[in-house]
Write a protein that holds these residues in place. Structure first.
Motif, PDB file in Angstrom:
ATOM      1  N   TYR A  13      53.046  31.507  37.646  1.00  0.00           N
ATOM      2  CA  TYR A  13      53.389  32.869  38.065  1.00  0.00           C
ATOM      3  C   TYR A  13      54.264  32.897  39.324  1.00  0.00           C
ATOM      4  O   TYR A  13      54.297  33.903  40.033  1.00  0.00           O
ATOM      5  N   ALA A  14      54.989  31.820  39.581  1.00  0.00           N
ATOM      6  CA  ALA A  14      55.829  31.723  40.781  1.00  0.00           C
ATOM      7  C   ALA A  14      56.839  32.862  40.889  1.00  0.00           C
ATOM      8  O   ALA A  14      57.171  33.301  41.994  1.00  0.00           O
ATOM      9  N   ASP A  15      57.319  33.363  39.772  1.00  0.00           N
ATOM     10  CA  ASP A  15      58.324  34.427  39.788  1.00  0.00           C
ATOM     11  C   ASP A  15      57.720  35.812  39.621  1.00  0.00           C
ATOM     12  O   ASP A  15      58.461  36.780  39.390  1.00  0.00           O
ATOM     13  N   GLU A  16      56.420  35.925  39.731  1.00  0.00           N
ATOM     14  CA  GLU A  16      55.745  37.215  39.574  1.00  0.00           C
ATOM     15  C   GLU A  16      55.056  37.593  40.890  1.00  0.00           C
ATOM     16  O   GLU A  16      53.960  37.113  41.187  1.00  0.00           O
ATOM     17  N   PRO A  17      55.707  38.442  41.691  1.00  0.00           N
ATOM     18  CA  PRO A  17      55.154  38.777  43.011  1.00  0.00           C
ATOM     19  C   PRO A  17      53.843  39.567  42.965  1.00  0.00           C
ATOM     20  O   PRO A  17      53.131  39.622  43.970  1.00  0.00           O
ATOM     21  N   LYS A  18      53.504  40.125  41.834  1.00  0.00           N
ATOM     22  CA  LYS A  18      52.262  40.897  41.726  1.00  0.00           C
ATOM     23  C   LYS A  18      51.029  40.014  41.542  1.00  0.00           C
ATOM     24  O   LYS A  18      49.901  40.490  41.623  1.00  0.00           O
ATOM     25  N   VAL A  19      51.234  38.715  41.308  1.00  0.00           N
ATOM     26  CA  VAL A  19      50.112  37.806  41.069  1.00  0.00           C
ATOM     27  C   VAL A  19      49.812  36.998  42.325  1.00  0.00           C
ATOM     28  O   VAL A  19      50.704  36.437  42.953  1.00  0.00           O
ATOM     29  N   ARG A  20      48.540  36.965  42.665  1.00  0.00           N
ATOM     30  CA  ARG A  20      48.023  36.139  43.770  1.00  0.00           C
ATOM     31  C   ARG A  20      46.941  35.241  43.173  1.00  0.00           C
ATOM     32  O   ARG A  20      46.157  35.691  42.331  1.00  0.00           O
ATOM     33  N   VAL A  21      46.894  33.978  43.582  1.00  0.00           N
ATOM     34  CA  VAL A  21      45.904  33.036  43.069  1.00  0.00           C
ATOM     35  C   VAL A  21      45.066  32.532  44.247  1.00  0.00           C
ATOM     36  O   VAL A  21      45.617  32.070  45.246  1.00  0.00           O
ATOM     37  N   ILE A  22      43.749  32.645  44.097  1.00  0.00           N
ATOM     38  CA  ILE A  22      42.828  32.239  45.160  1.00  0.00           C
ATOM     39  C   ILE A  22      41.685  31.422  44.567  1.00  0.00           C
ATOM     40  O   ILE A  22      41.527  31.377  43.349  1.00  0.00           O
ATOM     41  N   SER A  23      40.881  30.833  45.427  1.00  0.00           N
ATOM     42  CA  SER A  23      39.606  30.259  45.002  1.00  0.00           C
ATOM     43  C   SER A  23      38.512  31.046  45.702  1.00  0.00           C
ATOM     44  O   SER A  23      38.756  31.709  46.715  1.00  0.00           O
ATOM     45  N   TYR A  24      37.308  30.992  45.132  1.00  0.00           N
ATOM     46  CA  TYR A  24      36.187  31.675  45.769  1.00  0.00           C
ATOM     47  C   TYR A  24      34.887  30.998  45.393  1.00  0.00           C
ATOM     48  O   TYR A  24      34.796  30.279  44.397  1.00  0.00           O
ATOM     49  N   THR A  25      33.882  31.219  46.211  1.00  0.00           N
ATOM     50  CA  THR A  25      32.520  30.790  45.931  1.00  0.00           C
ATOM     51  C   THR A  25      31.631  32.016  46.044  1.00  0.00           C
ATOM     52  O   THR A  25      32.017  33.024  46.638  1.00  0.00           O
ATOM     53  N   GLY A  26      30.476  31.941  45.482  1.00  0.00           N
ATOM     54  CA  GLY A  26      29.542  33.058  45.590  1.00  0.00           C
ATOM     55  C   GLY A  26      29.745  34.068  44.482  1.00  0.00           C
ATOM     56  O   GLY A  26      30.316  33.772  43.430  1.00  0.00           O
ATOM     57  N   LEU A  27      29.273  35.285  44.740  1.00  0.00           N
ATOM     58  CA  LEU A  27      29.359  36.338  43.735  1.00  0.00           C
ATOM     59  C   LEU A  27      30.786  36.827  43.565  1.00  0.00           C
ATOM     60  O   LEU A  27      31.516  37.011  44.544  1.00  0.00           O
ATOM     61  N   THR A  28      31.156  37.080  42.328  1.00  0.00           N
ATOM     62  CA  THR A  28      32.509  37.565  42.028  1.00  0.00           C
ATOM     63  C   THR A  28      32.753  38.929  42.662  1.00  0.00           C
ATOM     64  O   THR A  28      33.862  39.205  43.122  1.00  0.00           O
TER      65      THR A  28
END
Length: 154
Positions: free
Chosen positions: A61-76
């Motif tokens: 999604y490098a060319d899609e500014p509306k997408v952010r990618v993260i990691s998380y732990t715990g409750l969604t």
């Protein structure tokens, strides 16, 4: 400035399949921001590191500014709150998936007010799952048809 309309798409994404990509692509026109949240779950068997999965999805999604990618732990729902997401995206392939997701959606709404948007998987992707792709790959099968091109080539 108005608040951004944000949806969070959680999962282990191990790997991120064409089914996942289809869901993100279908929801992009509906929201200002789509956060793909890679969950860290020490109990799940994984094939690649969280960092590798995040990087592969970011490349996709490098060319899609509306997408952010993260990691998380715990409750969604806590990840949703951190990202100011009032919505959670879930895909369902079957009635079994639907019942499971409905139960989670009810609880998530009750404890946090977060609403769940359920999209039905396109018929051509209904048999695609990360666990099936991992299993096939572990036995040496070519899984490229189940993965987005940029992820398969990584």
């Amino acid at each position: 400035m108005a608040a951004m309309n944000t949806i969070l798409f959680p999962g282990s994404f191990n790997p991120f399949t064409i089914g996942h990509q289809s869901l993100v692509d279908r929801v992009l026109p509906l929201f200002d921001r789509v956060v793909i949240a890679v969950g860290v779950n020490s109990e799940k068997r994984t094939g690649s590191s969280v960092e590798e999965r995040i990087e592969a999805i970011r490349r996709l999604y490098a060319d899609e500014p509306k997408v952010r990618v993260i990691s998380y732990t715990g409750l969604t729902v806590d990840a949703c709150k951190l990202e100011d997401a009032r919505w959670m995206l879930r895909g369902v392939r079957s009635t079994v998936d639907f019942e499971y997701e409905r139960t989670l959606a009810d609880i998530n709404r009750r404890i946090s007010g977060i609403e769940t948007l359920v999209l039905f998987t396109l018929p051509e992707y209904s048999s695609v799952s990360s666990s099936v792709v991992r299993e096939l790959k572990s036995y040496g099968y070519d899984v490229s048809e189940y993965l987005p091109d940029s992820i398969h080539k990584s």
